[in-house]
Design a protein around this motif. Structure first.
Motif, PDB file in Angstrom:
ATOM      1  N   GLY A  74       0.836  -1.196   0.000  1.00 43.83           N
ATOM      2  CA  GLY A  74       0.000   0.000   0.000  1.00 43.83           C
ATOM      3  C   GLY A  74       0.871   1.245   0.000  1.00 43.83           C
ATOM      4  O   GLY A  74       0.560   2.245  -0.659  1.00 43.83           O
ATOM      5  N   THR A  75       1.967   1.177   0.727  1.00 40.53           N
ATOM      6  CA  THR A  75       2.896   2.322   0.795  1.00 40.53           C
ATOM      7  C   THR A  75       3.429   2.661  -0.591  1.00 40.53           C
ATOM      8  O   THR A  75       3.481   3.830  -0.986  1.00 40.53           O
ATOM      9  CB  THR A  75       4.062   1.975   1.743  1.00 40.53           C
ATOM     10  N   ASP A 180      -6.448   6.909  -0.726  1.00 38.13           N
ATOM     11  CA  ASP A 180      -5.818   5.796  -0.014  1.00 38.13           C
ATOM     12  C   ASP A 180      -6.969   4.965   0.568  1.00 38.13           C
ATOM     13  O   ASP A 180      -7.595   5.352   1.553  1.00 38.13           O
ATOM     14  CB  ASP A 180      -4.912   6.350   1.096  1.00 38.13           C
ATOM     15  N   GLN A 183      -7.507   0.872   4.158  1.00 35.15           N
ATOM     16  CA  GLN A 183      -8.325   0.341   5.263  1.00 35.15           C
ATOM     17  C   GLN A 183      -9.771   0.082   4.857  1.00 35.15           C
ATOM     18  O   GLN A 183     -10.421  -0.785   5.423  1.00 35.15           O
ATOM     19  CB  GLN A 183      -8.310   1.300   6.465  1.00 35.15           C
ATOM     20  N   SER A 203      -4.014  -2.511  -0.377  1.00 32.57           N
ATOM     21  CA  SER A 203      -2.973  -3.422   0.087  1.00 32.57           C
ATOM     22  C   SER A 203      -3.598  -4.786   0.400  1.00 32.57           C
ATOM     23  O   SER A 203      -4.640  -4.858   1.055  1.00 32.57           O
ATOM     24  CB  SER A 203      -2.334  -2.836   1.352  1.00 32.57           C
ATOM     25  N   LYS A 206      -4.468  -6.370   4.230  1.00 29.28           N
ATOM     26  CA  LYS A 206      -5.548  -5.878   5.098  1.00 29.28           C
ATOM     27  C   LYS A 206      -6.861  -6.631   4.847  1.00 29.28           C
ATOM     28  O   LYS A 206      -7.838  -6.418   5.544  1.00 29.28           O
ATOM     29  CB  LYS A 206      -5.778  -4.377   4.870  1.00 29.28           C
TER      30      LYS A 206
HETATM   31  C1  LIG Z   1      -4.507   3.840   5.484  1.00 28.94           C
HETATM   32  C2  LIG Z   1      -3.249   3.093   5.190  1.00 28.94           C
HETATM   33  N1  LIG Z   1      -2.511   3.446   4.117  1.00 28.94           N
HETATM   34  C3  LIG Z   1      -1.390   2.802   3.784  1.00 28.94           C
HETATM   35  C4  LIG Z   1      -0.915   1.750   4.542  1.00 28.94           C
HETATM   36  C5  LIG Z   1       0.349   1.057   4.138  1.00 28.94           C
HETATM   37  O1  LIG Z   1       0.095  -0.215   3.574  1.00 28.94           O
HETATM   38  P1  LIG Z   1       1.261  -1.320   3.540  1.00 28.94           P
HETATM   39  O2  LIG Z   1       1.376  -1.875   4.901  1.00 28.94           O
HETATM   40  O3  LIG Z   1       0.780  -2.344   2.541  1.00 28.94           O
HETATM   41  O4  LIG Z   1       2.484  -0.632   3.059  1.00 28.94           O
HETATM   42  C6  LIG Z   1      -1.628   1.350   5.675  1.00 28.94           C
HETATM   43  C7  LIG Z   1      -1.127   0.266   6.549  1.00 28.94           C
HETATM   44  O5  LIG Z   1      -1.390   0.239   7.736  1.00 28.94           O
HETATM   45  C8  LIG Z   1      -2.832   2.035   5.996  1.00 28.94           C
HETATM   46  O6  LIG Z   1      -3.555   1.692   7.070  1.00 28.94           O
END
Ligand SMILES: Cc1ncc(COP(=O)(O)O)c(C=O)c1O
Length: 386
Positions: A74-75, A180, A183, A203, A206
């Motif tokens: 997700g990042t 984003d 969640q 991601s 989750k």
């Molecule tokens: C709202 C949100 N964005 C991005 C991320 C990052 O995702 P990842 O852990 O796959 O890098 C998270 C992870 O907790 C998240 O809760």
């Protein structure tokens, strides 16, 4: 991890992999050498796995498979969206970034990095429930805005943002709209064909998929340049050999999630409600406060401040009693820094210091929620005596 831990209430940090996802992972990983870029039969079979996964995920989002780019997290999706759109927009004379002050660090720190590169950053401030307003967004977004980034639902409080309304404003002004949805994905049904969203991050881990796999939706025609340069994978939008087994497992998790979405929402809502009524009964209404919006929220997250008990003390005692929860986001929970989300909500320093996030998932039961409430009441009573 404590070997005693038996009640897992930290699904916003990560979820256990679903059996369907584990099976899909094992099947793909066991199928031999699989590089989808190879032209031989092994490669072709890998490619067809990735294609099938892309089709399934596109269906769950209501978009075209060609609009999906697989990433490593997700990042990465957040960073690729922000950097990818911002730089192209700058070449068109747009240098403004608008986001909320309560974004996940993956968005917030990417925005700050863009600010260092000369972009003007405007952070929308939330109300005391963590929600930003479309009116504030309308004041901040103008003809020079390059990218607007608004999370669908917050990872610490569960508060849902009006991203659809803000997306309409961004569209009117010609700004690229990023959401984003890490969640919120798997708790709501969206039709991206109809939503005013150009870029959307997800991601796998989750929703019961594996860690290290993400997805970025890029609407056809959206200004975008790749973050990673290399081979021509993902139609030259994300270089690097695809994580074939991870992608197959991601799709299996999404299929299972969307097949039972309404039931999943009902179940986590029931667990959350049992937890809160258990707290009221065992602890008393005065002993805790909920941080977040009770109307506009995700079903699986509740953030609670316990009067007179710091989050570290509560989390340590919960862990000893076999309950896994979290203080704020996983990334900042080890650092003892006050949550930027709760601080932006202008809660009192005590309420920020005493906040604990409970996040529920498919495996949780009402009995677990009630037991946790009882454990919290016992911990509170013990701490007040000593
Ligand atoms: C709202 C949100 N964005 C991005 C991320 C990052 O995702 P990842 O852990 O796959 O890098 C998270 C992870 O907790 C998240 O809760």
């Amino acid at each position: 991890m404590s070997s005693l831990t038996s009640i897992y209430l930290d699904h916003a940090a990560t979820t256990p992999m679903l059996p369907e996802a584990i099976a899909a992972y094992a099947e793909a990983a066991g199928a031999g050498p699989v590089n989808p870029s190879s032209l031989h039969a092994f490669g072709r079979s890998a490619r067809s796995r990735v294609t099938a996964a892309r089709d399934a995920l596109a269906e769950s989002l209501g978009c075209s498979p060609a609009e999906i780019v697989f990433t490593g997290s997700g990042t990465e999706s957040d960073n690729a969206a922000l950097f990818g759109a911002a730089e192209v927009q700058r070449a068109r004379g747009r240098d403004g970034i608008v986001a909320t002050a309560v974004e996940h660090p993956a968005v917030l720190n990417a925005c700050r990095a863009l600010e260092k590169r000369g972009f003007r950053l405007t952070l929308l401030q939330p109300d005391e429930t963590g929600r930003v307003s479309a009116e504030d967004a309308a004041r901040a977004i103008d003809g020079r805005t390059a990218v607007v980034s608004i999370m669908a639902g917050n990872n610490e409080t569960g508060t849902r943002q009006p991203f659809e309304e803000i997306g309409e404003i961004a569209r009117t002004q010609g700004a690229a709209m990023h959401v984003d949805a890490v969640q919120a994905f798997g708790y709501e049904r969206w039709d991206l064909q109809k939503l005013p969203v150009d870029l959307l991050s997800i991601s796998a881990h989750k929703i019961g998929g594996p860690q290290g796999v993400g997805l970025l939706f890029i609407r056809r025609g959206t200004p975008f340049e790749p973050l990673l340069h290399g081979g021509n994978q993902e139609r030259s939008r994300r270089a690097g050999t695809e994580n074939v087994a991870g992608i197959a497992a991601f799709a299996a998790a999404a299929r299972s999630t969307f097949a039972g979405l309404e039931e999943k929402v009902r179940r986590v809502e029931a667990v959350r409600a049992a937890f809160l009524s258990g707290l009221s009964r065992e602890l008393g209404e005065e002993a805790f406060r909920i941080n977040g919006n009770e109307h506009f929220r995700l079903p699986h997250i509740v953030n609670v401040s316990f009067q007179g008990i710091s989050s570290e003390t509560m989390l340590m005692n919960l862990d000893l009693a076999g309950v896994a929860a979290s203080g704020g986001s996983a990334c900042s929970s080890g650092s003892l820094q006050p949550s930027h989300v709760l601080s932006a909500m202008k809660l009192s320093p005590d309420r920020v210091r005493n906040a604990v996030r409970f996040s529920f998932g498919l495996g949780n039961t009402r009995e677990e929620a009630e037991k946790t409430a009882l454990i919290i009441a016992t911990i509170s009573a013990r701490l007040r005596i000593t």
